[in-house]
Write a protein that holds these residues in place. Structure first.
Motif, PDB file in Angstrom:
ATOM      1  N   LEU A 173       0.833  -1.201   0.000  1.00 47.27           N
ATOM      2  CA  LEU A 173       0.000   0.000   0.000  1.00 47.27           C
ATOM      3  C   LEU A 173       0.869   1.254   0.000  1.00 47.27           C
ATOM      4  N   LYS A 174       1.943   1.259   0.792  1.00 50.36           N
ATOM      5  CA  LYS A 174       2.840   2.416   0.831  1.00 50.36           C
ATOM      6  C   LYS A 174       3.466   2.660  -0.534  1.00 50.36           C
ATOM      7  N   ILE A 175       3.867   1.579  -1.210  1.00 52.82           N
ATOM      8  CA  ILE A 175       4.452   1.726  -2.551  1.00 52.82           C
ATOM      9  C   ILE A 175       3.415   2.272  -3.522  1.00 52.82           C
ATOM     10  N   HIS A 176       2.183   1.763  -3.429  1.00 50.91           N
ATOM     11  CA  HIS A 176       1.113   2.237  -4.300  1.00 50.91           C
ATOM     12  C   HIS A 176       0.862   3.733  -4.109  1.00 50.91           C
ATOM     13  N   ILE A 177       0.753   4.165  -2.871  1.00 48.35           N
ATOM     14  CA  ILE A 177       0.495   5.583  -2.597  1.00 48.35           C
ATOM     15  C   ILE A 177       1.659   6.441  -3.081  1.00 48.35           C
ATOM     16  N   LYS A 178       2.872   5.965  -2.872  1.00 49.83           N
ATOM     17  CA  LYS A 178       4.053   6.731  -3.279  1.00 49.83           C
ATOM     18  C   LYS A 178       4.080   6.959  -4.776  1.00 49.83           C
ATOM     19  N   PHE A 179       3.724   5.935  -5.552  1.00 47.96           N
ATOM     20  CA  PHE A 179       3.850   6.037  -6.997  1.00 47.96           C
ATOM     21  C   PHE A 179       2.573   6.502  -7.688  1.00 47.96           C
ATOM     22  N   ARG A 180       1.416   6.348  -7.049  1.00 47.76           N
ATOM     23  CA  ARG A 180       0.171   6.715  -7.715  1.00 47.76           C
ATOM     24  C   ARG A 180      -0.438   8.019  -7.199  1.00 47.76           C
ATOM     25  N   HIS A 181      -0.175   8.366  -5.976  1.00 48.37           N
ATOM     26  CA  HIS A 181      -0.869   9.520  -5.397  1.00 48.37           C
ATOM     27  C   HIS A 181       0.060  10.628  -4.902  1.00 48.37           C
ATOM     28  N   CYS A 182       1.362  10.424  -4.930  1.00 42.45           N
ATOM     29  CA  CYS A 182       2.299  11.453  -4.451  1.00 42.45           C
ATOM     30  C   CYS A 182       3.087  12.023  -5.629  1.00 42.45           C
ATOM     31  N   ASP A 183       3.271  13.315  -5.619  1.00 44.01           N
ATOM     32  CA  ASP A 183       4.030  13.980  -6.680  1.00 44.01           C
ATOM     33  C   ASP A 183       5.482  14.226  -6.292  1.00 44.01           C
ATOM     34  N   GLU A 184       5.827  13.953  -5.043  1.00 41.82           N
ATOM     35  CA  GLU A 184       7.181  14.238  -4.577  1.00 41.82           C
ATOM     36  C   GLU A 184       8.194  13.348  -5.302  1.00 41.82           C
ATOM     37  N   ARG A 185       9.241  13.992  -5.828  1.00 42.19           N
ATOM     38  CA  ARG A 185      10.319  13.280  -6.524  1.00 42.19           C
ATOM     39  C   ARG A 185      11.649  13.768  -5.958  1.00 42.19           C
ATOM     40  N   PRO A 186      12.109  13.151  -4.878  1.00 39.34           N
ATOM     41  CA  PRO A 186      13.272  13.673  -4.159  1.00 39.34           C
ATOM     42  C   PRO A 186      14.628  13.302  -4.747  1.00 39.34           C
ATOM     43  N   PHE A 187      14.661  12.604  -5.901  1.00 41.97           N
ATOM     44  CA  PHE A 187      15.938  12.178  -6.471  1.00 41.97           C
ATOM     45  C   PHE A 187      16.132  12.821  -7.845  1.00 41.97           C
ATOM     46  N   PRO A 188      16.824  13.972  -7.898  1.00 37.35           N
ATOM     47  CA  PRO A 188      17.024  14.676  -9.168  1.00 37.35           C
ATOM     48  C   PRO A 188      18.216  14.125  -9.947  1.00 37.35           C
ATOM     49  N   CYS A 189      18.146  14.253 -11.256  1.00 38.65           N
ATOM     50  CA  CYS A 189      19.256  13.873 -12.123  1.00 38.65           C
ATOM     51  C   CYS A 189      20.237  15.050 -12.196  1.00 38.65           C
ATOM     52  N   ASP A 190      21.533  14.758 -12.127  1.00 37.65           N
ATOM     53  CA  ASP A 190      22.557  15.802 -12.169  1.00 37.65           C
ATOM     54  C   ASP A 190      22.800  16.321 -13.577  1.00 37.65           C
ATOM     55  N   PHE A 191      22.252  15.626 -14.587  1.00 36.70           N
ATOM     56  CA  PHE A 191      22.551  16.001 -15.966  1.00 36.70           C
ATOM     57  C   PHE A 191      21.363  16.597 -16.714  1.00 36.70           C
ATOM     58  N   ARG A 247      18.909   5.640 -11.061  1.00 37.64           N
ATOM     59  CA  ARG A 247      20.073   4.947 -11.623  1.00 37.64           C
ATOM     60  C   ARG A 247      19.783   4.395 -13.009  1.00 37.64           C
ATOM     61  N   LYS A 248      18.557   3.918 -13.216  1.00 46.79           N
ATOM     62  CA  LYS A 248      18.188   3.461 -14.557  1.00 46.79           C
ATOM     63  C   LYS A 248      18.195   4.626 -15.545  1.00 46.79           C
ATOM     64  N   HIS A 249      17.700   5.767 -15.091  1.00 44.43           N
ATOM     65  CA  HIS A 249      17.686   6.944 -15.960  1.00 44.43           C
ATOM     66  C   HIS A 249      19.103   7.408 -16.291  1.00 44.43           C
ATOM     67  N   MET A 250      20.022   7.325 -15.324  1.00 43.04           N
ATOM     68  CA  MET A 250      21.394   7.789 -15.546  1.00 43.04           C
ATOM     69  C   MET A 250      22.047   7.065 -16.718  1.00 43.04           C
ATOM     70  N   GLU A 251      21.590   5.852 -16.994  1.00 36.86           N
ATOM     71  CA  GLU A 251      22.154   5.110 -18.118  1.00 36.86           C
ATOM     72  C   GLU A 251      21.879   5.794 -19.448  1.00 36.86           C
ATOM     73  N   THR A 252      20.800   6.556 -19.519  1.00 42.25           N
ATOM     74  CA  THR A 252      20.479   7.242 -20.781  1.00 42.25           C
ATOM     75  C   THR A 252      21.469   8.359 -21.085  1.00 42.25           C
ATOM     76  N   HIS A 253      22.247   8.767 -20.092  1.00 45.08           N
ATOM     77  CA  HIS A 253      23.248   9.811 -20.303  1.00 45.08           C
ATOM     78  C   HIS A 253      24.621   9.239 -20.631  1.00 45.08           C
ATOM     79  N   ASN A 254      24.699   7.910 -20.784  1.00 42.90           N
ATOM     80  CA  ASN A 254      25.976   7.308 -21.172  1.00 42.90           C
ATOM     81  C   ASN A 254      26.431   7.847 -22.516  1.00 42.90           C
ATOM     82  N   GLU A 255      27.706   8.127 -22.626  1.00 38.66           N
ATOM     83  CA  GLU A 255      28.274   8.585 -23.896  1.00 38.66           C
ATOM     84  C   GLU A 255      28.601   7.360 -24.743  1.00 38.66           C
ATOM     85  N   GLY A 256      27.899   7.245 -25.849  1.00 38.69           N
ATOM     86  CA  GLY A 256      28.087   6.080 -26.692  1.00 38.69           C
ATOM     87  C   GLY A 256      27.350   4.882 -26.123  1.00 38.69           C
ATOM     88  N   ALA A 257      27.634   3.710 -26.686  1.00 39.88           N
ATOM     89  CA  ALA A 257      26.968   2.481 -26.275  1.00 39.88           C
ATOM     90  C   ALA A 257      27.737   1.834 -25.134  1.00 39.88           C
TER      91      ALA A 257
END
Length: 509
Positions: A264-282, A294-304
């Motif tokens: 239930l806590k996970i559901h509320i966190k992802f479905r009803h809360c807008d707080e996003r406390p982990f910003p990307c540095d890039f 961390r999954k998103h950070m992979e999209t900033h990899n230079e090259g493959a």
């Protein structure tokens, strides 16, 4: 009993000897105070001080077998490293338990995962009333919280009795003895008391630790969960598992139902809360947890950054998920049709394409509060839509009240006060969308299992959709305790679920 447990635990820790596995270190300590000071020196040597510490972009953990890297946060690495020591202490306790009570089945999990621990953030925060203390060492955090329980005094209740109140933020629980309060606080801190010395899995009690071993025993093919087809080594493990299929907690913000407070806590966190406390540095993206960041950070990899390991294949990708998708499609033959529509027998390679088919072709919609269909392996080997949901009567009554309020129509009950029910799968609105409640006898004063079922017609050609609602007692007593004829190959809880449905003239899907 509680006092004996504490004495036995203290005796185990009095003989403790924990090895530091940081790099090539060979230090061994018998006191957590000494081990914590030792780890602090490792961190000092590894991170440096002042500006040198802040200049680094990432901070790798040097504990043997651990691949963790703290991104831009030395505090996160400090907490992570101290948790390794705490985890090593719990594995020592696990070895002591197995020496005292040997088990027939040993853990068969991978040995190389024993030093992998969960993500922790940057600090442990005490949420006891008027206390906002933070810790980078789990041992000191758990001792600190335990001290709150130790210092709590009895307070009066309205009936002239006294109780110990939990003053954790948002908690209203109270207890008669301090041991129960201390035990309860572990549900807030997520403290674990023992870990498997083989795979490193942590548990909140010795019983759950021994269950971990039992689950790896050769399963009895007759002890099978009829909801997900898993088999178990004994009746108690099956009975405990069946309860996990029963939704007994309703989200206060929507009609989503969950099997535990954690989900239930996970559901509320992802479905009803807008707080996003982990910003990307890039970029400007922010995320709700470290895993997504961390999954998103992979999209900033230079090259493959990822290259296909199959000889002769030159496919590469910046993201690990894309590489796994490529491997399944190109090298595992996963394009075989594994999913089949239960209405028209059309087959699909992916569950999401079957979902689109069910929604667009057959006008089925998601169950209230849920965002996806779930599929179960059928007798023919195909994955088909799971059309059964288990929910407690109390939760269903609350859901139906919400539905009645939305429709602004009075809700009628069946004879004996039985509530209306909803199916696991809901068709799109039809000329008569109101469900017809199934009649069932009035519940006995204190039944061990109370179940009701309902059939509701899907769109033309779909056939009936069934929903079984269950209220399972803590002991999970089956019909054999109530004088019913036992059915070979089924647990007591499963037999009761099936027997009541058949008694109402329902076909159990």
């Amino acid at each position: 009993m509680a006092k004996r447990k504490e004495q036995r635990r203290a005796k185990d820790l009095s003989t403790m000897l924990v090895a530091c596995e940081w790099g090539s270190c060979s230090y061994k300590g018998s006191r957590m105070e000494d081990l914590s000071e030792h780890m602090a020196q490792h961190l000092h040597d590894h991170l440096g001080e002042g500006d040198a510490m802040e200049d680094l972009d990432d901070y790798p953990c040097l504990w043997r077998g651990c691949e963790f890297v703290a991104i831009g946060s030395p505090k996160e690495l400090a907490l992570h490293a101290h948790f390794h020591l705490f985890h090593a202490k719990l594995m020592f306790v696990g070895r002591q338990q197995l020496q005292r009570h040997p088990v027939a089945t040993a853990c068969r999990q991978e040995l190389n995962s024993s030093n992998l621990i969960t993500e922790l953030g940057e600090a442990f925060v005490c949420e006891w009333e008027h206390c906002d203390s933070t810790f980078n060492n789990p041992e000191w955090f758990y001792r600190h919280v335990d001290m709150h329980a130790h210092c709590t005094d009895l307070q009066p209740l309205p009936d002239q009795q006294q109780a110990l109140f939990c003053s954790w933020k948002g908690c209203e629980a109270f207890f008669k003895i301090k041991y129960r309060l201390r035990e309860h606080l572990r549900s807030h801190t997520q403290e674990r008391l023992v870990a498997c010395p083989t795979c490193g899995a942590m548990f909140s009690s010795n019983t759950k630790f021994y269950d971990h071993m039992q689950r790896q025993a050769q399963p009895d093919e007759s002890l099978i969960c009829e909801h997900c087809d898993k088999t178990f080594a004994n009746e108690r493990l099956l009975r405990d598992h069946v309860r996990q299929h029963v939704n007994h907690i309703k989200c206060p913000l929507c009609d989503m139902t969950c099997t535990s407070l954690g989900t239930l806590k996970i559901h509320i966190k992802f479905r009803h809360c807008d707080e996003r406390p982990f910003p990307c540095d890039f970029c400007s993206s922010c995320f709700k947890n470290l895993h997504d960041l961390r999954k998103h950070m992979e999209t900033h990899n230079e090259g493959a950054a990822y290259h296909c390991s199959v000889e002769g294949c030159e496919y590469s990708s910046r993201v690990s998920n894309t590489m796994r998708e490529h491997y399944r499609r190109a090298h595992e033959g996963s394009m075989v049709s594994r999913y089949k529509c239960h209405l028209c027998d059309k087959t699909f390679s992916w569950c999401y394409t079957l979902t689109l088919h069910l929604r667009n072709k057959h006008q089925l919609k998601w169950p209230s509060g849920h965002t996806r269909f779930r599929y179960k392996k059928a007798e023919d080997g195909y994955m088909r839509l799971n059309m059964v949901r288990y929910e407690t009567v109390e939760v269903t009554q609350e859901i139906m009240k919400n539905m009645a309020a939305k429709k602004r129509t009075p809700r009628k009950s069946a004879g004996g006060g039985a509530p209306s029910k909803r199916p696991a799968l809901e068709p799109s609105p039809s000329p008569d969308p109101s469900p017809s409640p199934a009649s069932s006898p009035a519940p006995s004063p204190a039944p061990s299992l109370t179940d009701q079922s309902e059939a509701r017609s899907s769109p033309q050609g779909a056939g009936p959709v069934y929903c079984m609602l269950s209220s399972v007692s803590p002991e999970g007593e089956g019909p054999e305790e109530q004088g019913e004829e036992p059915v070979s190959g089924q647990s007591g809880a499963v037999r009761a679920l099936a027997a009541v449905a058949r008694g109402l003239g329902m076909h159990v899907v």
